[in-house]
Enzyme design. Structure first.
Site, PDB file in Angstrom:
ATOM      1  N   LYS A  97      10.959 -12.134  27.954  1.00 27.84           N
ATOM      2  CA  LYS A  97      11.507 -10.823  27.599  1.00 27.84           C
ATOM      3  C   LYS A  97      12.006 -10.127  28.863  1.00 27.84           C
ATOM      4  O   LYS A  97      11.589 -10.439  29.964  1.00 27.84           O
ATOM      5  CB  LYS A  97      10.447  -9.973  26.900  1.00 27.84           C
ATOM      6  CG  LYS A  97      10.045 -10.529  25.533  1.00 27.84           C
ATOM      7  CD  LYS A  97       9.077  -9.616  24.825  1.00 27.84           C
ATOM      8  CE  LYS A  97       8.747 -10.141  23.432  1.00 27.84           C
ATOM      9  NZ  LYS A  97       9.929 -10.155  22.543  1.00 27.84           N
ATOM     10  N   HIS A 122      11.999 -19.185  11.203  1.00 24.96           N
ATOM     11  CA  HIS A 122      13.360 -18.763  10.863  1.00 24.96           C
ATOM     12  C   HIS A 122      14.405 -19.399  11.769  1.00 24.96           C
ATOM     13  O   HIS A 122      15.583 -19.488  11.390  1.00 24.96           O
ATOM     14  CB  HIS A 122      13.468 -17.238  10.911  1.00 24.96           C
ATOM     15  CG  HIS A 122      13.393 -16.650  12.284  1.00 24.96           C
ATOM     16  ND1 HIS A 122      12.200 -16.340  12.893  1.00 24.96           N
ATOM     17  CD2 HIS A 122      14.371 -16.317  13.160  1.00 24.96           C
ATOM     18  CE1 HIS A 122      12.442 -15.837  14.088  1.00 24.96           C
ATOM     19  NE2 HIS A 122      13.735 -15.816  14.285  1.00 24.96           N
ATOM     20  N   ARG A 132       0.844  -1.196   0.000  1.00 26.64           N
ATOM     21  CA  ARG A 132       0.000   0.000   0.000  1.00 26.64           C
ATOM     22  C   ARG A 132       0.881   1.249   0.000  1.00 26.64           C
ATOM     23  O   ARG A 132       0.954   1.985   0.986  1.00 26.64           O
ATOM     24  CB  ARG A 132      -0.922  -0.020   1.222  1.00 26.64           C
ATOM     25  CG  ARG A 132      -1.887  -1.185   1.221  1.00 26.64           C
ATOM     26  CD  ARG A 132      -2.741  -1.197   2.477  1.00 26.64           C
ATOM     27  NE  ARG A 132      -3.581   0.005   2.581  1.00 26.64           N
ATOM     28  CZ  ARG A 132      -4.466   0.207   3.555  1.00 26.64           C
ATOM     29  NH1 ARG A 132      -4.602  -0.698   4.504  1.00 26.64           N
ATOM     30  NH2 ARG A 132      -5.173   1.322   3.586  1.00 26.64           N
ATOM     31  N   HIS A 141       9.035 -22.152  17.899  1.00 25.81           N
ATOM     32  CA  HIS A 141      10.490 -22.279  17.966  1.00 25.81           C
ATOM     33  C   HIS A 141      10.930 -23.373  18.939  1.00 25.81           C
ATOM     34  O   HIS A 141      11.715 -24.265  18.590  1.00 25.81           O
ATOM     35  CB  HIS A 141      11.129 -20.963  18.402  1.00 25.81           C
ATOM     36  CG  HIS A 141      10.867 -19.819  17.475  1.00 25.81           C
ATOM     37  ND1 HIS A 141      10.702 -19.972  16.122  1.00 25.81           N
ATOM     38  CD2 HIS A 141      10.750 -18.492  17.716  1.00 25.81           C
ATOM     39  CE1 HIS A 141      10.488 -18.793  15.570  1.00 25.81           C
ATOM     40  NE2 HIS A 141      10.514 -17.883  16.507  1.00 25.81           N
ATOM     41  N   GLU A 174      15.286 -12.991  25.805  1.00 28.04           N
ATOM     42  CA  GLU A 174      15.544 -11.684  25.210  1.00 28.04           C
ATOM     43  C   GLU A 174      15.742 -10.676  26.328  1.00 28.04           C
ATOM     44  O   GLU A 174      15.104 -10.770  27.388  1.00 28.04           O
ATOM     45  CB  GLU A 174      14.372 -11.256  24.323  1.00 28.04           C
ATOM     46  CG  GLU A 174      14.166 -12.133  23.106  1.00 28.04           C
ATOM     47  CD  GLU A 174      13.043 -11.618  22.228  1.00 28.04           C
ATOM     48  OE1 GLU A 174      13.331 -10.880  21.267  1.00 28.04           O
ATOM     49  OE2 GLU A 174      11.872 -11.937  22.510  1.00 28.04           O
ATOM     50  N   LYS A 219      18.765 -21.381  11.058  1.00 27.13           N
ATOM     51  CA  LYS A 219      20.028 -20.995  11.678  1.00 27.13           C
ATOM     52  C   LYS A 219      21.040 -22.128  11.580  1.00 27.13           C
ATOM     53  O   LYS A 219      20.717 -23.306  11.715  1.00 27.13           O
ATOM     54  CB  LYS A 219      19.797 -20.601  13.139  1.00 27.13           C
ATOM     55  CG  LYS A 219      19.023 -19.296  13.284  1.00 27.13           C
ATOM     56  CD  LYS A 219      18.874 -18.901  14.738  1.00 27.13           C
ATOM     57  CE  LYS A 219      18.117 -17.580  14.858  1.00 27.13           C
ATOM     58  NZ  LYS A 219      18.910 -16.450  14.371  1.00 27.13           N
TER      59      LYS A 219
END
Length: 509
Positions: A360, A200, A61, A262, A238, A204
């Site tokens: 996190k 993803h 867009r 994951h 994280e 790795k």
């Protein structure tokens, strides 16, 4: 033109160079595309793994023409590409860049223009009838895009020539029922072997090296079972908060965002039996067997922990708590930390639990798999050193410093028999001169080659939801907010209690 010095000769020798094709990227203006996907396409070209007859089509867009899109791609390539910038490589890639402007994913006229663009590229670039559609978009738009691709004859092969593939990013639903519905939608347009679900983490290098470490070394595989292994810990931590992702994260949480995909994929790769080959069907069959064998604990409360990071100091900086992040309801029950204890009910792993945690604002950014072995049955050295020594471990580090560590006991130099734990470390950056490609490089190349071993099929996705859904339902029934934990810590007290009940402790990465 001289040979590209960055061409990956190993991939060339193994014929892992993409053929003529066009990659259509929906959501090309999003963060993922700008930071990962566009640089990965350039890096593949720079390594000599994309042919001159490759084209990249953006669909979004924006009121852009092809020149505007090329300028946008160039900006993100210069900013985020892993390989050095080469003007000759860019000039060749640039010739195959096109942009289709749309008012939205339901804009029929945009799909007409997309069809025309792909037809033009067949002549101007020689892409043939080979098209991959990368849906880097919210899952609630998948049905709309797939329906439009089908109705505008973009998902169909013509005369049996060429191929059509679709790539979808996680999350693959938010529970078992939604995952099944999503699969029904996508596979009503594309056959199952043309659907590539991106995780993803599976791209790795170190995740792939886990298979080599296990099955290419006689040293490890005989010990890789409950006779010798005490337990396994899989951690993805994280050190940042949710940032500006409130609209995505609230109602999703750490378990759905990371653990369901994951970490359960890492569990399956760690625990699976040796496949008869590395073909996709054989790898997936062994992973599915593991997920089917996962046994849920009778007491879901005792075998799980949830938390939300509080405000406080982290790394010399005052940070806000999760409930104070912009866009969040102060009564939110969404967790930023989740931990589970799971058992695998098969001959290899019965009695050796797997502990999974993700969160996190934890102590540091790290993802690792720690296989912790039992203590030696005869403690000959128990009076000659710390009582803590003797529990060997193999730790596979997935990020940020990819490699592996073996922990074992050794005598301390001197006249006394004092024993202490030491580590032997392998790092990719030290052992190999080659740079590790980014995960998205490998995954995009596999899509263009039609090689699916690293992509989970719908069966694995559904099995993972069957494992997580009972925990999610249990937490929802509690009706309470997750326990608060300090930023920079390693999670709430309930996570440490989960391990303490079994007489164990979490590793400090």
């Amino acid at each position: 033109m001289p040979a590209n010095p960055l061409r990956d000769v190993r991939d060339k020798r193994l014929n892992r160079i993409a053929g003529p094709s066009a990659l259509v990227m929906f959501g090309v203006t999003g963060d993922l595309a700008r930071k990962k996907l566009l640089p990965a396409v350039y890096d593949l070209a720079n390594r000599g793994l994309l042919p001159p007859s490759f084209a990249l089509v953006g669909f979004g867009r924006r009121d852009w023409d092809d020149e505007d899109f090329a300028a946008e791609v160039l900006e993100h390539v210069r900013r985020s590409a892993r390989t050095p910038f080469d003007q000759r490589v860019w000039d060749q890639l640039r010739q195959g860049l096109r942009f289709v402007s749309a008012e939205g994913f339901d804009d029929d006229s945009a799909y007409v223009r997309l069809h025309q663009t792909l037809e033009e590229l067949k002549t101007s670039r020689g892409t043939g009838d080979h098209h991959a559609f990368y849906l880097s978009i919210p899952p609630n738009s998948f049905e709309m895009v797939c329906e439009r691709l089908s109705s505008h004859d973009l998902a169909s092969r013509h005369g049996g020539a060429g191929w059509r593939r679709v790539v979808i990013e996680k999350p693959f639903g938010h529970d078992l029922e939604s995952a099944r519905e999503l699969n029904r939608i996508v596979e009503s347009v594309f056959p199952s072997d043309s659907v590539f679900r991106i995780d993803h983490y599976l791209g790795k290098e170190t995740v792939q090296n886990l298979l080599a470490l296990r099955f290419a070394n006689q040293l490890f595989e005989p010990l890789w079972n409950a006779n010798y292994v005490d337990h396994v810990q899989i951690t993805m931590a994280e050190d940042i908060g949710i940032g500006g992702r409130a609209s995505y994260y609230d109602g999703v949480g750490a378990a759905r965002d990371v653990l369901q995909n994951h970490l359960l994929q890492l569990l399956a790769l760690t625990a699976m039996e040796e496949p008869i080959s590395f073909d996709a069907a054989d790898l997936r069959a062994e992973k599915a067997k593991v997920l089917k064998a996962v046994r849920l604990p009778e007491d879901l409360e005792a075998a799980s922990a949830r938390g939300q990071y509080a405000s406080g100091w982290q790394g010399g900086e005052q940070v806000v708590g999760f409930l104070d992040e912009e866009g969040f309801n102060t009564e939110s029950t969404t967790e930023t930390f989740a931990a589970l204890k799971l058992e695998i009910n098969n001959r290899r792993w019965a009695g050796a639990p797997f502990y999974l945690r993700t969160g996190k604002r934890l102590g540091r950014r790290v993802t690792e798999i720690a296989v912790v072995f039992k203590r030696t049955p005869h403690m000959l050295f128990q009076d000659h050193g710390s009582a803590e020594f003797g529990q060997n471990a193999v730790v596979i580090r997935i990020q940020p410093d990819e490699g592996a560590t073996i922990r074992f006991a050794s005598k301390v130099p001197g006249t006394q028999m004092e024993v202490r734990d030491v580590t032997m470390d392998f790092g990719y950056g030290h052992a190999f001169t080659e740079d590790s490609p980014e995960a998205y490089e490998r995954l995009i190349l596999d899509v263009l080659l039609g090689e699916p071993p690293l992509f989970p099929r719908h069966e694995e996705v559904e099995l993972s939801w069957k494992i997580l859904d009972p925990f999610e339902e249990h937490w929802a029934a509690l009706g309470t907010q997750p326990e608060q934990y300090a930023p920079g810590s390693w999670g709430p007290d309930s996570a440490h209690a989960l391990m303490a009940r079994d007489g164990r402790t979490w590793r400090r990465p």
